[in-house]
Design a protein around this motif. Structure first.
Motif, PDB file in Angstrom:
ATOM      1  N   LYS A  44       0.818  -1.207   0.000  1.00 21.98           N
ATOM      2  CA  LYS A  44       0.000   0.000   0.000  1.00 21.98           C
ATOM      3  C   LYS A  44       0.855   1.262   0.000  1.00 21.98           C
ATOM      4  O   LYS A  44       0.512   2.271  -0.606  1.00 21.98           O
ATOM      5  CB  LYS A  44      -0.926   0.007   1.217  1.00 21.98           C
ATOM      6  N   SER A  45       1.963   1.213   0.724  1.00 26.37           N
ATOM      7  CA  SER A  45       2.892   2.333   0.785  1.00 26.37           C
ATOM      8  C   SER A  45       4.214   1.810   1.330  1.00 26.37           C
ATOM      9  O   SER A  45       4.342   0.634   1.674  1.00 26.37           O
ATOM     10  CB  SER A  45       2.346   3.454   1.677  1.00 26.37           C
ATOM     11  N   GLY A  46       5.212   2.682   1.398  1.00 26.74           N
ATOM     12  CA  GLY A  46       6.522   2.271   1.871  1.00 26.74           C
ATOM     13  C   GLY A  46       7.515   2.172   0.730  1.00 26.74           C
ATOM     14  O   GLY A  46       7.181   2.410  -0.435  1.00 26.74           O
ATOM     15  N   GLN A  47       8.754   1.812   1.071  1.00 28.18           N
ATOM     16  CA  GLN A  47       9.830   1.747   0.091  1.00 28.18           C
ATOM     17  C   GLN A  47      10.512   0.379   0.125  1.00 28.18           C
ATOM     18  O   GLN A  47      10.738  -0.184   1.198  1.00 28.18           O
ATOM     19  CB  GLN A  47      10.889   2.830   0.354  1.00 28.18           C
ATOM     20  N   ILE A  48      10.845  -0.106  -1.066  1.00 25.97           N
ATOM     21  CA  ILE A  48      11.705  -1.279  -1.227  1.00 25.97           C
ATOM     22  C   ILE A  48      12.868  -0.799  -2.072  1.00 25.97           C
ATOM     23  O   ILE A  48      12.703  -0.540  -3.266  1.00 25.97           O
ATOM     24  CB  ILE A  48      10.947  -2.444  -1.887  1.00 25.97           C
ATOM     25  N   GLU A  49      14.039  -0.628  -1.472  1.00 32.63           N
ATOM     26  CA  GLU A  49      15.097   0.111  -2.147  1.00 32.63           C
ATOM     27  C   GLU A  49      16.493  -0.389  -1.788  1.00 32.63           C
ATOM     28  O   GLU A  49      16.735  -0.924  -0.710  1.00 32.63           O
ATOM     29  CB  GLU A  49      14.998   1.597  -1.805  1.00 32.63           C
ATOM     30  N   ASN A  50      17.392  -0.235  -2.754  1.00 29.41           N
ATOM     31  CA  ASN A  50      18.824  -0.507  -2.564  1.00 29.41           C
ATOM     32  C   ASN A  50      19.113  -1.937  -2.105  1.00 29.41           C
ATOM     33  O   ASN A  50      20.000  -2.173  -1.293  1.00 29.41           O
ATOM     34  CB  ASN A  50      19.435   0.483  -1.560  1.00 29.41           C
ATOM     35  N   ASN A  51      18.361  -2.894  -2.648  1.00 29.77           N
ATOM     36  CA  ASN A  51      18.622  -4.300  -2.362  1.00 29.77           C
ATOM     37  C   ASN A  51      19.393  -4.918  -3.529  1.00 29.77           C
ATOM     38  O   ASN A  51      19.188  -4.542  -4.676  1.00 29.77           O
ATOM     39  CB  ASN A  51      17.292  -5.035  -2.144  1.00 29.77           C
ATOM     40  N   LEU A  52      20.262  -5.853  -3.217  1.00 32.72           N
ATOM     41  CA  LEU A  52      21.133  -6.452  -4.234  1.00 32.72           C
ATOM     42  C   LEU A  52      21.113  -7.964  -4.125  1.00 32.72           C
ATOM     43  O   LEU A  52      21.310  -8.525  -3.041  1.00 32.72           O
ATOM     44  CB  LEU A  52      22.572  -5.956  -4.071  1.00 32.72           C
ATOM     45  N   LEU A  53      20.896  -8.632  -5.272  1.00 31.00           N
ATOM     46  CA  LEU A  53      21.041 -10.075  -5.377  1.00 31.00           C
ATOM     47  C   LEU A  53      22.028 -10.346  -6.496  1.00 31.00           C
ATOM     48  O   LEU A  53      21.761 -10.029  -7.657  1.00 31.00           O
ATOM     49  CB  LEU A  53      19.690 -10.723  -5.674  1.00 31.00           C
ATOM     50  N   ASN A  54      23.174 -10.893  -6.160  1.00 36.95           N
ATOM     51  CA  ASN A  54      24.242 -11.160  -7.128  1.00 36.95           C
ATOM     52  C   ASN A  54      24.506 -12.658  -7.139  1.00 36.95           C
ATOM     53  O   ASN A  54      25.129 -13.199  -6.230  1.00 36.95           O
ATOM     54  CB  ASN A  54      25.505 -10.387  -6.745  1.00 36.95           C
ATOM     55  N   ILE A  55      23.996 -13.340  -8.174  1.00 33.04           N
ATOM     56  CA  ILE A  55      24.077 -14.798  -8.232  1.00 33.04           C
ATOM     57  C   ILE A  55      24.386 -15.214  -9.674  1.00 33.04           C
ATOM     58  O   ILE A  55      23.541 -15.740 -10.395  1.00 33.04           O
ATOM     59  CB  ILE A  55      22.778 -15.419  -7.655  1.00 33.04           C
ATOM     60  N   PRO A  56      25.623 -14.973 -10.137  1.00 35.84           N
ATOM     61  CA  PRO A  56      25.956 -15.134 -11.553  1.00 35.84           C
ATOM     62  C   PRO A  56      26.280 -16.556 -11.997  1.00 35.84           C
ATOM     63  O   PRO A  56      26.289 -16.825 -13.199  1.00 35.84           O
ATOM     64  CB  PRO A  56      27.187 -14.240 -11.709  1.00 35.84           C
ATOM     65  N   ASN A  57      26.525 -17.479 -11.050  1.00 38.18           N
ATOM     66  CA  ASN A  57      27.012 -18.813 -11.423  1.00 38.18           C
ATOM     67  C   ASN A  57      25.958 -19.872 -11.142  1.00 38.18           C
ATOM     68  O   ASN A  57      26.075 -20.672 -10.230  1.00 38.18           O
ATOM     69  CB  ASN A  57      28.303 -19.127 -10.663  1.00 38.18           C
ATOM     70  N   VAL A  58      24.876 -19.852 -11.935  1.00 36.91           N
ATOM     71  CA  VAL A  58      23.793 -20.820 -11.782  1.00 36.91           C
ATOM     72  C   VAL A  58      23.920 -21.877 -12.867  1.00 36.91           C
ATOM     73  O   VAL A  58      24.039 -21.560 -14.044  1.00 36.91           O
ATOM     74  CB  VAL A  58      22.423 -20.123 -11.861  1.00 36.91           C
ATOM     75  N   LEU A  59      23.905 -23.138 -12.476  1.00 35.68           N
ATOM     76  CA  LEU A  59      24.191 -24.240 -13.400  1.00 35.68           C
ATOM     77  C   LEU A  59      22.941 -24.870 -13.991  1.00 35.68           C
ATOM     78  O   LEU A  59      23.029 -25.601 -14.976  1.00 35.68           O
ATOM     79  CB  LEU A  59      25.016 -25.313 -12.682  1.00 35.68           C
ATOM     80  N   THR A  60      21.770 -24.637 -13.398  1.00 33.09           N
ATOM     81  CA  THR A  60      20.538 -25.255 -13.881  1.00 33.09           C
ATOM     82  C   THR A  60      19.537 -24.178 -14.295  1.00 33.09           C
ATOM     83  O   THR A  60      19.580 -23.046 -13.812  1.00 33.09           O
ATOM     84  CB  THR A  60      19.903 -26.148 -12.805  1.00 33.09           C
ATOM     85  N   GLN A  61      18.612 -24.554 -15.172  1.00 31.05           N
ATOM     86  CA  GLN A  61      17.674 -23.600 -15.746  1.00 31.05           C
ATOM     87  C   GLN A  61      16.414 -23.430 -14.896  1.00 31.05           C
ATOM     88  O   GLN A  61      16.123 -24.235 -14.024  1.00 31.05           O
ATOM     89  CB  GLN A  61      17.274 -24.042 -17.151  1.00 31.05           C
ATOM     90  N   TYR A  62      15.673 -22.363 -15.216  1.00 24.85           N
ATOM     91  CA  TYR A  62      14.335 -22.101 -14.692  1.00 24.85           C
ATOM     92  C   TYR A  62      14.298 -21.904 -13.177  1.00 24.85           C
ATOM     93  O   TYR A  62      13.390 -22.362 -12.499  1.00 24.85           O
ATOM     94  CB  TYR A  62      13.368 -23.201 -15.126  1.00 24.85           C
TER      95      TYR A  62
END
Length: 201
Positions: free
Chosen positions: A69-87
């Protein structure tokens, strides 16, 4: 919620995990959730969100739900570059099968999801990822986020790994959202086509 670095990809969310229940954000902030998995190689299928991950057990009788309804979702980081399986599913916010998002306000900004650019390992990625769930967005702002696809919104209705039937409550409805200045983080790619701010596939 803020400042919670993780070094293991075993969690569904670095911030809020919703399972068969309802989470309402009406004010407040989810910020600085950092998941850096550059040293990890992830196999198997699953999902991970930096801010909110909403899912159920595969039954429409026990859905998960997120209401913003309101509020902030900001400056979050997900760094996961080495994924071996799909989907797998990676995002700032992930709404999984039989789950639902209702957003009427709030700001989602300056988040990033890094998943690499291996064309042979297909992932469901984005800032706000809806994967065979439902989303009705009537307000709010999604701006200045970065991810491979769907730097604003990604909606995935089908793929070879998900066999849940599509229910009537599934779908993506946009009626009042502002989607501004979101960009792909794949080097050399413009934010058009499959790298657009809104990706549906």
């Amino acid at each position: 919620l803020s400042n919670r670095p993780y070094s293991s990809a075993s969690q569904s969310s670095l911030g809020v995990t919703v399972y068969k229940g309802e989470f309402v954000l009406d004010g407040g902030t989810i910020r600085n959730m950092v998941g850096d998995f550059t040293e990890d190689r992830m196999s198997g299928q699953g999902g991970l969100a930096s801010a909110i991950y909403c899912y159920t057990s595969g039954s429409a009788a026990t859905p998960g739900k997120v209401v913003i309804k309101s509020g902030q979702i900001e400056n979050n980081l997900l760094n996961i570059p080495n994924v071996l399986t799909q989907y797998n599913t990676f995002g700032t916010i992930c709404i999984m099968p039989f789950s639902r998002l209702e957003m009427s306000g709030g700001i989602i900004e300056d988040n990033e999801v890094i998943t690499g650019s291996n064309p042979y390992v297909i992932q469901r990625t984005g800032t706000l990822v809806v994967c065979k769930g439902g989303a009705e967005i009537s307000g709010g702002i999604i701006q200045n986020n970065r991810s491979e696809k769907g730097s604003g919104i990604s909606y995935f209705n089908k793929d070879s790994s998900v066999t849940y039937p599509v229910k009537a409550e599934s779908g993506l409805i946009l009626s009042g959202i502002q989607i501004i200045g979101n960009k792909t983080n794949i080097e050399g790619k413009a934010s058009v086509g499959i790298y657009s701010q809104v990706y549906i596939g």
